[in-house]
Write a protein that holds these residues in place. Sequence first.
Motif, PDB file in Angstrom:
ATOM      1  N   PHE A  91       0.806  -1.222   0.000  1.00  0.00           N
ATOM      2  CA  PHE A  91       0.000   0.000   0.000  1.00  0.00           C
ATOM      3  C   PHE A  91       0.840   1.274   0.000  1.00  0.00           C
ATOM      4  CE2 PHE A  91      -2.751  -3.298   1.829  1.00  0.00           C
ATOM      5  CZ  PHE A  91      -3.754  -3.275   0.872  1.00  0.00           C
ATOM      6  N   GLY A  92       2.069   1.169  -0.512  1.00  0.00           N
ATOM      7  CA  GLY A  92       2.878   2.345  -0.770  1.00  0.00           C
ATOM      8  C   GLY A  92       3.536   2.967   0.446  1.00  0.00           C
ATOM      9  N   GLY A  93       3.725   2.181   1.501  1.00  0.00           N
ATOM     10  CA  GLY A  93       4.411   2.703   2.680  1.00  0.00           C
ATOM     11  C   GLY A  93       5.916   2.696   2.505  1.00  0.00           C
ATOM     12  N   ASN A  94       6.586   3.343   3.425  1.00  0.00           N
ATOM     13  CA  ASN A  94       8.047   3.400   3.430  1.00  0.00           C
ATOM     14  C   ASN A  94       8.570   2.127   4.098  1.00  0.00           C
ATOM     15  OD1 ASN A  94      10.766   3.888   3.872  1.00  0.00           O
ATOM     16  ND2 ASN A  94      10.473   5.983   4.568  1.00  0.00           N
ATOM     17  N   VAL A  95       8.897   1.121   3.311  1.00  0.00           N
ATOM     18  CA  VAL A  95       9.277  -0.181   3.852  1.00  0.00           C
ATOM     19  C   VAL A  95      10.584  -0.103   4.641  1.00  0.00           C
ATOM     20  CG1 VAL A  95       9.789  -2.580   3.282  1.00  0.00           C
ATOM     21  CG2 VAL A  95       8.060  -1.345   1.979  1.00  0.00           C
ATOM     22  N   ALA A  96      11.489   0.767   4.242  1.00  0.00           N
ATOM     23  CA  ALA A  96      12.728   0.951   5.001  1.00  0.00           C
ATOM     24  C   ALA A  96      12.417   1.391   6.428  1.00  0.00           C
ATOM     25  CB  ALA A  96      13.612   1.990   4.305  1.00  0.00           C
ATOM     26  N   LEU A  97      11.450   2.279   6.567  1.00  0.00           N
ATOM     27  CA  LEU A  97      11.028   2.706   7.902  1.00  0.00           C
ATOM     28  C   LEU A  97      10.405   1.541   8.657  1.00  0.00           C
ATOM     29  CD1 LEU A  97      10.457   4.814  10.080  1.00  0.00           C
ATOM     30  CD2 LEU A  97       8.405   5.488   8.800  1.00  0.00           C
ATOM     31  N   ILE A 267      -8.640 -10.955  12.509  1.00  0.00           N
ATOM     32  CA  ILE A 267      -9.290  -9.722  12.059  1.00  0.00           C
ATOM     33  C   ILE A 267      -8.319  -8.800  11.336  1.00  0.00           C
ATOM     34  CG2 ILE A 267     -10.366  -7.573  12.902  1.00  0.00           C
ATOM     35  CD1 ILE A 267     -11.675  -9.278  15.109  1.00  0.00           C
ATOM     36  N   MET A 268      -7.083  -8.697  11.848  1.00  0.00           N
ATOM     37  CA  MET A 268      -6.175  -7.647  11.373  1.00  0.00           C
ATOM     38  C   MET A 268      -5.804  -7.801   9.899  1.00  0.00           C
ATOM     39  SD  MET A 268      -2.517  -8.670  13.125  1.00  0.00           S
ATOM     40  CE  MET A 268      -1.562 -10.078  12.547  1.00  0.00           C
ATOM     41  N   PHE A 269      -5.795  -9.014   9.381  1.00  0.00           N
ATOM     42  CA  PHE A 269      -5.437  -9.204   7.979  1.00  0.00           C
ATOM     43  C   PHE A 269      -6.433  -8.507   7.055  1.00  0.00           C
ATOM     44  CE2 PHE A 269      -3.240 -12.976   9.809  1.00  0.00           C
ATOM     45  CZ  PHE A 269      -1.965 -12.683   9.367  1.00  0.00           C
ATOM     46  N   PHE A 270      -7.684  -8.534   7.432  1.00  0.00           N
ATOM     47  CA  PHE A 270      -8.733  -7.939   6.596  1.00  0.00           C
ATOM     48  C   PHE A 270      -8.838  -6.427   6.812  1.00  0.00           C
ATOM     49  CE2 PHE A 270      -9.867 -12.347   7.547  1.00  0.00           C
ATOM     50  CZ  PHE A 270      -9.980 -12.862   6.261  1.00  0.00           C
ATOM     51  N   THR A 271      -8.804  -6.013   8.076  1.00  0.00           N
ATOM     52  CA  THR A 271      -8.932  -4.578   8.346  1.00  0.00           C
ATOM     53  C   THR A 271      -7.707  -3.812   7.853  1.00  0.00           C
ATOM     54  OG1 THR A 271      -8.123  -5.017  10.582  1.00  0.00           O
ATOM     55  CG2 THR A 271     -10.495  -4.790  10.303  1.00  0.00           C
ATOM     56  N   ALA A 272      -6.519  -4.393   7.999  1.00  0.00           N
ATOM     57  CA  ALA A 272      -5.302  -3.722   7.529  1.00  0.00           C
ATOM     58  C   ALA A 272      -5.326  -3.567   6.014  1.00  0.00           C
ATOM     59  CB  ALA A 272      -4.058  -4.498   7.961  1.00  0.00           C
ATOM     60  N   ALA A 273      -5.847  -4.578   5.311  1.00  0.00           N
ATOM     61  CA  ALA A 273      -5.944  -4.483   3.860  1.00  0.00           C
ATOM     62  C   ALA A 273      -6.934  -3.392   3.453  1.00  0.00           C
ATOM     63  CB  ALA A 273      -6.373  -5.831   3.278  1.00  0.00           C
ATOM     64  N   ALA A 274      -8.086  -3.344   4.119  1.00  0.00           N
ATOM     65  CA  ALA A 274      -9.083  -2.319   3.804  1.00  0.00           C
ATOM     66  C   ALA A 274      -8.556  -0.928   4.133  1.00  0.00           C
ATOM     67  CB  ALA A 274     -10.372  -2.592   4.582  1.00  0.00           C
ATOM     68  N   PHE A 275      -7.900  -0.795   5.282  1.00  0.00           N
ATOM     69  CA  PHE A 275      -7.357   0.501   5.687  1.00  0.00           C
ATOM     70  C   PHE A 275      -6.250   0.943   4.730  1.00  0.00           C
ATOM     71  CE2 PHE A 275      -4.740   3.415   8.146  1.00  0.00           C
ATOM     72  CZ  PHE A 275      -5.683   4.206   8.780  1.00  0.00           C
ATOM     73  N   GLY A 276      -5.385  -0.002   4.368  1.00  0.00           N
ATOM     74  CA  GLY A 276      -4.309   0.315   3.433  1.00  0.00           C
ATOM     75  C   GLY A 276      -4.832   0.799   2.098  1.00  0.00           C
ATOM     76  N   TYR A 277      -5.913   0.192   1.627  1.00  0.00           N
ATOM     77  CA  TYR A 277      -6.511   0.617   0.363  1.00  0.00           C
ATOM     78  C   TYR A 277      -7.051   2.039   0.465  1.00  0.00           C
ATOM     79  CZ  TYR A 277      -9.584   0.699  -3.714  1.00  0.00           C
ATOM     80  OH  TYR A 277     -10.198   1.050  -4.895  1.00  0.00           O
ATOM     81  N   LEU A 278      -7.629   2.379   1.605  1.00  0.00           N
ATOM     82  CA  LEU A 278      -8.230   3.702   1.785  1.00  0.00           C
ATOM     83  C   LEU A 278      -7.188   4.818   1.878  1.00  0.00           C
ATOM     84  CD1 LEU A 278     -11.074   2.884   4.349  1.00  0.00           C
ATOM     85  CD2 LEU A 278     -11.342   3.457   1.920  1.00  0.00           C
ATOM     86  N   VAL A 279      -6.029   4.517   2.485  1.00  0.00           N
ATOM     87  CA  VAL A 279      -5.057   5.591   2.735  1.00  0.00           C
ATOM     88  C   VAL A 279      -3.806   5.466   1.876  1.00  0.00           C
ATOM     89  CG1 VAL A 279      -5.842   5.809   5.121  1.00  0.00           C
ATOM     90  CG2 VAL A 279      -3.882   4.334   4.618  1.00  0.00           C
ATOM     91  N   ARG A 280      -3.806   4.541   0.912  1.00  0.00           N
ATOM     92  CA  ARG A 280      -2.601   4.344   0.109  1.00  0.00           C
ATOM     93  C   ARG A 280      -2.200   5.665  -0.564  1.00  0.00           C
ATOM     94  NH1 ARG A 280      -6.919   3.264  -2.777  1.00  0.00           N
ATOM     95  NH2 ARG A 280      -6.976   3.428  -5.043  1.00  0.00           N
ATOM     96  N   PRO A 281      -0.901   5.911  -0.674  1.00  0.00           N
ATOM     97  CA  PRO A 281      -0.448   7.143  -1.323  1.00  0.00           C
ATOM     98  C   PRO A 281      -0.822   7.172  -2.801  1.00  0.00           C
ATOM     99  CG  PRO A 281       1.304   6.135  -0.048  1.00  0.00           C
ATOM    100  CD  PRO A 281       0.211   5.131  -0.134  1.00  0.00           C
ATOM    101  N   ALA A 282      -0.950   8.367  -3.331  1.00  0.00           N
ATOM    102  CA  ALA A 282      -1.114   8.511  -4.772  1.00  0.00           C
ATOM    103  C   ALA A 282       0.130   7.982  -5.468  1.00  0.00           C
ATOM    104  CB  ALA A 282      -1.333   9.977  -5.132  1.00  0.00           C
ATOM    105  N   ARG A 283      -0.031   7.565  -6.719  1.00  0.00           N
ATOM    106  CA  ARG A 283       1.080   6.952  -7.448  1.00  0.00           C
ATOM    107  C   ARG A 283       2.330   7.842  -7.435  1.00  0.00           C
ATOM    108  NH1 ARG A 283       0.994   2.768 -10.862  1.00  0.00           N
ATOM    109  NH2 ARG A 283      -1.295   2.809 -10.885  1.00  0.00           N
ATOM    110  N   SER A 284       2.130   9.135  -7.526  1.00  0.00           N
ATOM    111  CA  SER A 284       3.270  10.063  -7.582  1.00  0.00           C
ATOM    112  C   SER A 284       4.011  10.149  -6.263  1.00  0.00           C
ATOM    113  CB  SER A 284       2.784  11.461  -7.961  1.00  0.00           C
ATOM    114  OG  SER A 284       1.844  11.936  -7.011  1.00  0.00           O
ATOM    115  N   GLU A 285       3.400   9.657  -5.154  1.00  0.00           N
ATOM    116  CA  GLU A 285       4.023   9.746  -3.841  1.00  0.00           C
ATOM    117  C   GLU A 285       4.703   8.456  -3.425  1.00  0.00           C
ATOM    118  OE1 GLU A 285       1.610  12.184  -0.825  1.00  0.00           O
ATOM    119  OE2 GLU A 285       0.090  11.230  -2.067  1.00  0.00           O
TER     120      GLU A 285
END
Length: 293
Positions: A91-97, A267-285
């Motif tokens: 979901f476009g997070g900073n994996v290094a962090l 529960i967390m596998f499903f909620t984390a996926a839904a949350f990640g989809y909602l807040v994922r960065p725009a492609r340019s970010e």
Amino acid sequence: MDSVLTQVFLPVALGIVMLGLGLGLTVADFKRIVVFPKAVLVALVCQVLLLPAVCFGLVLLLDLDPTLAAGMMLLAASPGGTTANLYSHLFGGNVALNVTLTAVNSVLAIFTLPLVVNFALNHFLSGTDQIGLQFGKSLQVFAIVLIPVAIGMFIRARSVDFADRMQRPVRILSVVVLVLVIVGTLVSEKDNIATYFADAGLVALLFNVLSLGVGYFLPRLAGLDRGDSVAAAMEIGIHNGTLAIFIATTLLASTALAVPAAVYSIIMFFTAAAFGYLVRPARSERAEPALES
């Protein structure tokens, strides 16, 4: 839970999970704190201080059964799981962090987890025979967490190619192990499972959503970019359920204490996926810092 599972399978399972974590770590991952000082500080404050406080308030508000309340606090004190890195990547997070936070949190939890757990046991179960995580048991947590991580880091230091090849199968094995641990925990409590899900399902869901929200929106309020905030949210919202279940069933000899971690881990596998989809960065970010060694 059967003694063979708790005394043999579960420690081995947790060792595999932590070995997989170590295979992806280098000393540079700890040094990277100076690269992301603000992000690491904000995420650690959320993880170590705010999350247990939120969980404590939530179980009091919902008047949760004392054993389940203590189990929720055990979960809240557990560090992020290695799955957080995968979700952050998706979901476009900073994996290094994420890698740095997982490394630091796993070390800090050795000291903070016994404090939170003993507080919870004394507060919610003071009239029982629960003795908490005393020094000897805390040393067992130290050993089962850090020794496999150190072995994994040693393997990576000797052969990066081998460590890279092993990361994927070990990560898959870790997921399989987590599923088996969850199933074993729930089966061992099969007579009470409907009650536990009825009692712990809502609090686990609310705590998971709050954890993801705190992990994302507080970093945003602190001025961190979206990629760093996604990384923090996944780190804070996805817990090391295997560690929580190990402590509950092996060190504290209570399967009931492990139920919240098992329910949360589903529960967390499903909620984390839904949350990640909602807040994922725009492609340019979605530019991600390199995982430099």
